[in-house]
Write a protein that holds these residues in place. Sequence first.
Motif, short mmCIF file in Angstrom:
data_model
loop_
_atom_site.label_atom_id
_atom_site.label_comp_id
_atom_site.label_asym_id
_atom_site.label_seq_id
_atom_site.Cartn_x
_atom_site.Cartn_y
_atom_site.Cartn_z
N VAL A 159 62.45 96.33 45.87
CA VAL A 159 61.23 96.63 45.63
C VAL A 159 60.84 96.85 44.02
O VAL A 159 61.47 97.31 43.19
N ASP A 160 59.73 95.66 43.80
CA ASP A 160 59.48 95.85 42.18
C ASP A 160 58.03 96.04 42.04
O ASP A 160 57.26 95.13 42.69
N ASP A 161 57.71 96.97 41.25
CA ASP A 161 56.30 97.32 41.17
C ASP A 161 55.84 96.70 39.71
O ASP A 161 54.78 97.29 39.18
N GLY A 162 56.75 95.91 38.95
CA GLY A 162 56.32 95.35 37.61
C GLY A 162 56.90 96.21 36.59
O GLY A 162 56.97 95.53 35.47
N ASP A 163 57.05 97.28 36.82
CA ASP A 163 58.04 97.96 35.78
C ASP A 163 59.22 98.39 36.11
O ASP A 163 60.20 98.65 35.32
N THR A 164 59.72 98.85 37.49
CA THR A 164 60.69 99.28 37.89
C THR A 164 61.10 98.46 39.04
O THR A 164 60.15 98.30 39.91
N ARG A 165 62.60 98.40 39.04
CA ARG A 165 63.34 97.57 40.37
C ARG A 165 63.87 98.45 41.14
O ARG A 165 64.82 99.29 40.52
N LEU A 166 63.38 99.03 42.30
CA LEU A 166 64.01 99.97 43.08
C LEU A 166 64.91 99.24 44.19
O LEU A 166 64.39 98.01 44.86
N ALA A 182 80.03 90.93 56.18
CA ALA A 182 79.75 92.12 55.02
C ALA A 182 78.75 92.11 54.20
O ALA A 182 78.20 90.88 53.89
N SER A 183 78.13 92.81 53.69
CA SER A 183 77.12 92.79 52.50
C SER A 183 77.76 92.35 51.35
O SER A 183 78.75 93.13 50.98
N THR A 184 77.12 91.39 50.73
CA THR A 184 77.86 90.99 49.51
C THR A 184 76.85 90.93 48.42
O THR A 184 77.14 90.62 47.33
N ASP A 185 75.51 90.96 48.90
CA ASP A 185 74.44 90.68 47.77
C ASP A 185 74.33 92.11 46.93
O ASP A 185 74.36 92.99 47.58
N ARG A 186 74.08 91.77 45.35
CA ARG A 186 74.13 92.95 44.59
C ARG A 186 72.96 92.60 43.68
O ARG A 186 73.12 92.23 42.66
N PRO A 187 71.63 92.76 43.86
CA PRO A 187 70.62 92.31 43.13
C PRO A 187 70.35 93.56 41.99
O PRO A 187 70.65 94.40 42.23
N ASP A 188 70.06 92.64 41.06
CA ASP A 188 69.69 93.79 39.56
C ASP A 188 68.61 94.58 40.01
O ASP A 188 67.64 94.64 40.81
N ALA A 189 68.73 96.06 39.53
CA ALA A 189 67.85 97.00 39.90
C ALA A 189 67.91 98.24 38.88
O ALA A 189 68.92 98.21 38.33
N GLY A 418 61.51 116.51 51.03
CA GLY A 418 60.02 116.45 50.71
C GLY A 418 60.00 116.31 49.00
O GLY A 418 58.73 116.28 48.56
N ALA A 419 60.90 116.06 48.39
CA ALA A 419 60.92 115.87 46.92
C ALA A 419 60.25 114.56 46.44
O ALA A 419 60.23 113.63 46.98
N ALA A 420 59.46 114.84 45.33
CA ALA A 420 58.67 113.53 44.81
C ALA A 420 59.35 113.48 43.24
O ALA A 420 59.32 114.71 42.35
N VAL A 421 59.68 112.45 42.95
CA VAL A 421 60.22 112.12 41.68
C VAL A 421 59.58 110.92 41.02
O VAL A 421 59.22 110.07 41.60
N GLU A 422 59.70 110.97 39.58
CA GLU A 422 59.31 109.59 38.82
C GLU A 422 60.48 109.11 38.24
O GLU A 422 61.25 109.98 37.70
N VAL A 423 60.45 107.69 38.27
CA VAL A 423 61.75 106.93 37.74
C VAL A 423 61.13 105.84 36.74
O VAL A 423 59.98 105.58 37.28
#
Length: 423
Positions: A159-166, A182-189, A418-423
Motif C-alpha cells: 500500500v502506497d499513500d504517496g508518502d509511505t509504502r506499507l 513459495a513466496s519470493t517477492d520482496r517489494p520495497d517498503a 485496538g492500537a492506533a499508530v502513525e508511521v
Amino acid sequence: MKLEFLGGVREVGRSALLVNDSLLLDYGLLSGNPPQFPVATPDPDAVVVSHGHLDHVGVVPALLSGRDRPPIHWTPPTMELALTLARDTLKLHGPANRRHGRGSGGQGGGYRCPFTENDVKRVTEVSHTHGYRESFVAAGHEVTFFDAGHIPGSAHVLVDDGDTRLLYTADFHTQDQRVVAASTDRPDADVVVCESTYSDVDHDPRRAVEERFVESVRQTLWEGGTVVVPAFAIGRTQEMLLVCEAYDIPCYVDGMGKRVTEMLRGHPDFVRDADALDRAAAHARFVTSHGQRTRIAEQNAAIVTTSGMLSGGPAMTYIPAIRANPTNKVTLTGYQVAGTPGRRLLDTGRAEFDGRVMPVSARVESYDFSAHADAGGLRSFLDTYADQRVFVVHGDRCEAFATELRADGVDATAPELGAAVEV
C-alpha cells in the motif's frame, strides 16, 4: 500513514488493519464458541482482502449491511473462496439454523451470523479482482498484490499513500508446497506488518513430511485398515489430494474441499501446477451423498475430509465409524488449536461426537503440512527489511518475537489490540 490494528494482534484470528481511516485490509473472525470479531466496525472507503481464509475474510459481507457499499479488492480465487465461506456460514448460523439449534464447528455453534444473504449478494456487486503485480487504486492508495505462497490467490499487499509504502504480509510461506509455490517477492517498503504464526518452530522439509505420511498410510492400507485424513477445505485438501496422486494412494474426498477443489481448477494461473491438480482430482473419488459415507468408512483407502480440527463436517461421521479398530488411523494434517476436538483427540485419545465423548482406539498421528513460514522463513523474509519498521502480528507470541527481532537490531514492536499508530 496511520495504522489501526482492529484484530489479529497477539492472537491468530479476526485480522483487520485500517489504513488512514479509509482503507481496510482484511476483516476476519477468530473461531471459537462464540467467535470473536474485530474490535471496531469501520466505515472504509475501500476494502482489500489478502486471501480466502475465515480469519481474514470471514465477516467482510457485514461491511455491506449499511447504506455504504465500499468496493472490495482481491484476487479471483479469494473472491470465490470468500463467497463460498460466507454461504457456508449462513447455512450453519443463519436464522433458521439458530431457531432449530443447528450450527456447529470451527465457527462456533449457535452464534448470530453478522451478515445476511442480501449482504453476500452485495459482495458480488462491489467486487474488483486483480492479478499479482497489477497495481490499482483503492481509497486513494496505490495497491499491488504479490504472491504470498500460502494458498491459491493469497497475497502480500503493498500500500502506497504517496508518502509511505506499507507491506502487509498477511499469511505467507517460504517453502514450496505442491498446490502453490513459495513466496519470493520482496517489494520495497518503509513499514512491514508481518505475520508470526510459527515464529518459534522450524518445519521439517516438506518432502520428508510427505514421505513419513505416505509410509504410514501405506502401512495401514497394507494391514487392511482405513485412514481418515482431516484437512482444511482451502489449500490443505488440495495439497493432500496432490500427495495421494503423486504416490498412488487410493483416496476419497468429502466436505467443502470438494467444491473448493473444483473451483480452484478454474483458476490455473493461481496454482503451481494446474495439470497436476487436474490429475489429483481425477485420481480422487468424490463423495456425492451422505449415504455413501458408512460404506466408504469400510474401504481400504484414505479419506480426505473436512474439518481439519474435527469441529464439524464429514470427519465427524467417518471417525466414529473407524474409531474402534486399532488397525485404522486418523492422520491430522494441520495445527490443532487448543480447545478443539482435534486437540483433545491428540492429547487424550478421545473426542466428542454428537455431544458424547468417546475413546478412539484407531491410531492418531499428526503431520506438519503447514502453509505458513516457520522461524527460519520469517527471519529470511525480514532480512530484506532489516532497516525498516516492523509490526509483528498474527501469532501467539508476537511480543516475544518482536523482542527477539529487537535484539538483532530490528525496529520491531507487537501492537496491542485496538492500537492506533502513525508511521
